[in-house]
Design a protein around this motif. Structure first.
Motif, PDB file in Angstrom:
ATOM      1  N   ALA A  29       0.791  -1.211   0.136  1.00 41.08           N
ATOM      2  CA  ALA A  29       0.064  -0.032   0.102  1.00 41.08           C
ATOM      3  C   ALA A  29       0.997   1.240  -0.024  1.00 41.08           C
ATOM      4  O   ALA A  29       0.371   2.185  -0.431  1.00 41.08           O
ATOM      5  N   THR A  30       2.063   1.104   0.651  1.00 37.87           N
ATOM      6  CA  THR A  30       2.988   2.187   0.518  1.00 37.87           C
ATOM      7  C   THR A  30       3.751   2.537  -0.626  1.00 37.87           C
ATOM      8  O   THR A  30       4.710   3.235  -0.772  1.00 37.87           O
ATOM      9  N   LEU A  31       3.611   1.586  -1.862  1.00 42.26           N
ATOM     10  CA  LEU A  31       4.406   1.603  -3.211  1.00 42.26           C
ATOM     11  C   LEU A  31       3.447   1.736  -4.083  1.00 42.26           C
ATOM     12  O   LEU A  31       3.525   0.746  -4.948  1.00 42.26           O
ATOM     13  N   PRO A  32       2.336   2.470  -4.130  1.00 44.27           N
ATOM     14  CA  PRO A  32       1.250   2.501  -5.372  1.00 44.27           C
ATOM     15  C   PRO A  32       1.848   2.722  -6.400  1.00 44.27           C
ATOM     16  O   PRO A  32       2.510   4.109  -6.516  1.00 44.27           O
ATOM     17  N   PHE A  33       2.070   2.035  -7.368  1.00 37.92           N
ATOM     18  CA  PHE A  33       2.733   2.299  -8.810  1.00 37.92           C
ATOM     19  C   PHE A  33       4.097   2.771  -8.867  1.00 37.92           C
ATOM     20  O   PHE A  33       4.473   3.748  -9.537  1.00 37.92           O
ATOM     21  N   GLY A  34       4.689   2.137  -7.842  1.00 37.18           N
ATOM     22  CA  GLY A  34       6.294   2.519  -7.555  1.00 37.18           C
ATOM     23  C   GLY A  34       6.440   3.650  -6.837  1.00 37.18           C
ATOM     24  O   GLY A  34       7.737   4.121  -6.753  1.00 37.18           O
ATOM     25  N   VAL A  35       5.656   4.437  -6.481  1.00 39.60           N
ATOM     26  CA  VAL A  35       5.980   5.693  -5.673  1.00 39.60           C
ATOM     27  C   VAL A  35       5.858   5.552  -4.061  1.00 39.60           C
ATOM     28  O   VAL A  35       4.707   4.880  -3.554  1.00 39.60           O
ATOM     29  N   ARG A  41      -0.993   8.167   3.835  1.00 44.83           N
ATOM     30  CA  ARG A  41      -1.365   8.647   2.421  1.00 44.83           C
ATOM     31  C   ARG A  41      -1.847   7.813   1.728  1.00 44.83           C
ATOM     32  O   ARG A  41      -1.987   7.948   0.531  1.00 44.83           O
ATOM     33  N   VAL A  42      -1.957   6.547   2.110  1.00 45.27           N
ATOM     34  CA  VAL A  42      -2.232   5.343   1.134  1.00 45.27           C
ATOM     35  C   VAL A  42      -3.656   5.376   0.610  1.00 45.27           C
ATOM     36  O   VAL A  42      -4.093   4.780  -0.365  1.00 45.27           O
ATOM     37  N   PRO A  45      -7.040  10.396  -2.366  1.00 48.10           N
ATOM     38  CA  PRO A  45      -7.622  10.138  -3.626  1.00 48.10           C
ATOM     39  C   PRO A  45      -7.085  10.053  -4.924  1.00 48.10           C
ATOM     40  O   PRO A  45      -7.463   9.247  -5.904  1.00 48.10           O
ATOM     41  N   VAL A  46      -5.811  10.527  -5.142  1.00 50.82           N
ATOM     42  CA  VAL A  46      -5.186  10.485  -6.442  1.00 50.82           C
ATOM     43  C   VAL A  46      -4.741   8.842  -6.462  1.00 50.82           C
ATOM     44  O   VAL A  46      -4.619   8.231  -7.641  1.00 50.82           O
ATOM     45  N   VAL A  47      -4.522   8.284  -5.284  1.00 55.84           N
ATOM     46  CA  VAL A  47      -3.918   6.828  -5.304  1.00 55.84           C
ATOM     47  C   VAL A  47      -5.158   5.937  -5.669  1.00 55.84           C
ATOM     48  O   VAL A  47      -5.020   4.971  -6.582  1.00 55.84           O
ATOM     49  N   THR A  48      -6.360   6.235  -5.039  1.00 56.78           N
ATOM     50  CA  THR A  48      -7.602   5.575  -5.403  1.00 56.78           C
ATOM     51  C   THR A  48      -8.020   5.862  -6.701  1.00 56.78           C
ATOM     52  O   THR A  48      -8.377   4.614  -7.522  1.00 56.78           O
ATOM     53  N   GLU A  49      -7.799   6.797  -7.252  1.00 53.45           N
ATOM     54  CA  GLU A  49      -8.360   7.138  -8.746  1.00 53.45           C
ATOM     55  C   GLU A  49      -7.545   6.565  -9.642  1.00 53.45           C
ATOM     56  O   GLU A  49      -8.020   6.055 -10.589  1.00 53.45           O
ATOM     57  N   TRP A 113       4.319  15.365   0.877  1.00 56.34           N
ATOM     58  CA  TRP A 113       3.891  14.094   1.740  1.00 56.34           C
ATOM     59  C   TRP A 113       4.704  13.815   2.680  1.00 56.34           C
ATOM     60  O   TRP A 113       4.227  13.251   3.790  1.00 56.34           O
ATOM     61  N   PHE A 114       5.957  13.790   2.635  1.00 54.94           N
ATOM     62  CA  PHE A 114       7.028  13.337   3.616  1.00 54.94           C
ATOM     63  C   PHE A 114       7.579  14.598   4.276  1.00 54.94           C
ATOM     64  O   PHE A 114       8.459  14.490   5.163  1.00 54.94           O
ATOM     65  N   GLY A 115       6.953  15.760   4.295  1.00 56.70           N
ATOM     66  CA  GLY A 115       7.208  16.722   5.102  1.00 56.70           C
ATOM     67  C   GLY A 115       7.360  16.723   6.331  1.00 56.70           C
ATOM     68  O   GLY A 115       5.981  16.371   6.920  1.00 56.70           O
TER      69      GLY A 115
END
Length: 374
Positions: A29-35, A41-42, A45-49, A113-115
């Protein structure tokens, strides 16, 4: 193309599409599409979309390309129909992945996101002091099959025809013959030997690859890593046996003087083995993330110490992954193999001398084996 060849093309294409469609389900879940993203943040909305858009793209664009390629193969005698169709299917998958990767990475960077998070790298020394044991007995069937094929070749060599078929076209007809010699007659044995050694080496090296440990759950992810290594090694050994069996069947037909082969039954062992690998990978999850492991008991004073320091999250290492997280290049990392960012398995550290040596050996093997048949 023959109907059998088109059927094989369609089955392989469907397996590729099914694997691509399912891959987001067993990716961390913490590596959606290699990111790399923080755990909180898993569910962005952008991850689900992007996960939903990727699957629609694979289903619609992939099936359209496969249907068009299948129709092309049925309607013409073009031998290029099968490889072109499969390359097109892989291209569709790559395009969908890269689009999702870039969309998530752009939002991650824009919103930082990592800030402010405390980043780090976890290690479990028990993986070195008491490493996972490689399941060598599972390699025995492939080794014995290779030895058996070699013995059968020696016995049958005097009665083999003077001209042996060395290559077959899409419909399964021999399109290249060669005079009988040690190189041509034992080409299947050399192919088995190369396949067995390569897959054994890959399996063995995977036990020395860097694990993907969650800094917040080191003990659990280390145990999952151990079990995942054992599962995937057994799967690779089964795949090695299936590949060697296909090569043996191919060789025995050549030694009989066959000038035509039906590719479907020859490819059946490999197809079944790949299906087993896919099922095991789906049940295990990326890096073993879906393997059930007992959570360690929390220390009694954990509540008192809670809140004294921010939780440690995995280091944001996207900068070391090139072409959308497909290639890893980190000269400061001594590991030759590292876990893949998308899918199951390992990839090569292109910044490691040992990783590049493995690439060179693989290329030499791929080029050298065909030369033995001339």
């Amino acid at each position: 193309m023959s109907t059998t060849a088109v059927l094989i093309q369609a089955v392989i294409g469907l397996l590729l599409l099914a694997a691509a469609w399912l891959t987001p389900s067993f990716t961390l879940a913490t590596l959606p599409f290699g990111v790399r993203v923080p755990s909180e943040r898993v569910q962005e909305p952008v991850v689900t979309e992007q996960r939903r858009a990727y699957r629609w793209w694979i289903a619609l664009a992939g099936s359209t390309v496969l249907a068009a390629g299948t129709a092309w193969g049925l309607g013409t005698d073009a031998t290029a129909a099968a490889p072109v169709t499969l390359v097109a299917v892989l291209t569709v998958q790559l395009a969908g992945y890269l689009r999702a990767h870039r969309a998530i990475a752009a939002v991650k960077q824009r919103e930082e996101w990592f800030g402010g998070l405390r980043q780090g790298v976890a290690a479990d020394t028990s993986l070195r002091t008491d490493p996972a044991r490689f399941p060598w007995p599972w390699a025995l069937p492939a080794v014995l099959l290779t030895l058996g094929t070699a013995v059968a070749g020696v016995v049958r060599y005097p009665s083999m025809p003077a001209q042996l078929a060395m290559h077959f076209n899409g419909p399964g007809q021999a399109d290249r013959l060669a005079a009988k010699s040690v190189g041509t007659a034992f080409a299947p044995v050399f192919a088995q030997l190369g396949t067995t050694l390569l897959l054994l080496l890959v399996s063995w090296l995977s036990f020395r690859a860097r694990p993907e440990l969650d800094p917040a759950r080191v003990k659990v992810t280390a145990d999952q890593h151990r079990r995942f290594l054992a599962r995937m090694a057994r799967c690779l050994m089964a795949l090695t046996f299936a590949a060697d069996l296909t090569i043996a069947l191919f060789g025995w037909r050549i030694w009989d003087g066959a000038r035509a082969l039906s590719p479907l039954p020859l490819m059946l062992p490999v197809a079944l083995a790949l299906a087993v690998v896919l099922v095991v990978a789906l049940r295990s999850g990326q890096h073993g993330s879906r393997i059930p492991v007992a959570e360690p008991a929390e220390p009694a004073d954990s509540a008192d110490s809670a809140g004294t320091a921010p939780a440690l999250v995995h280091r944001d290492d996207d900068r070391y992954w090139r072409l959308g997280g497909l290639f890893y290049l980190n000269r400061a990392d001594s590991a030759a193999f590292v876990p893949k960012r998308f899918g199951v398995g390992w990839t090569i550290n292109l910044g490691s001398p040992y990783g590049m040596l493995f690439v060179a050996l693989t290329i030499a093997l791929a080029v050298g084996l065909p030369l033995l048949t001339h």
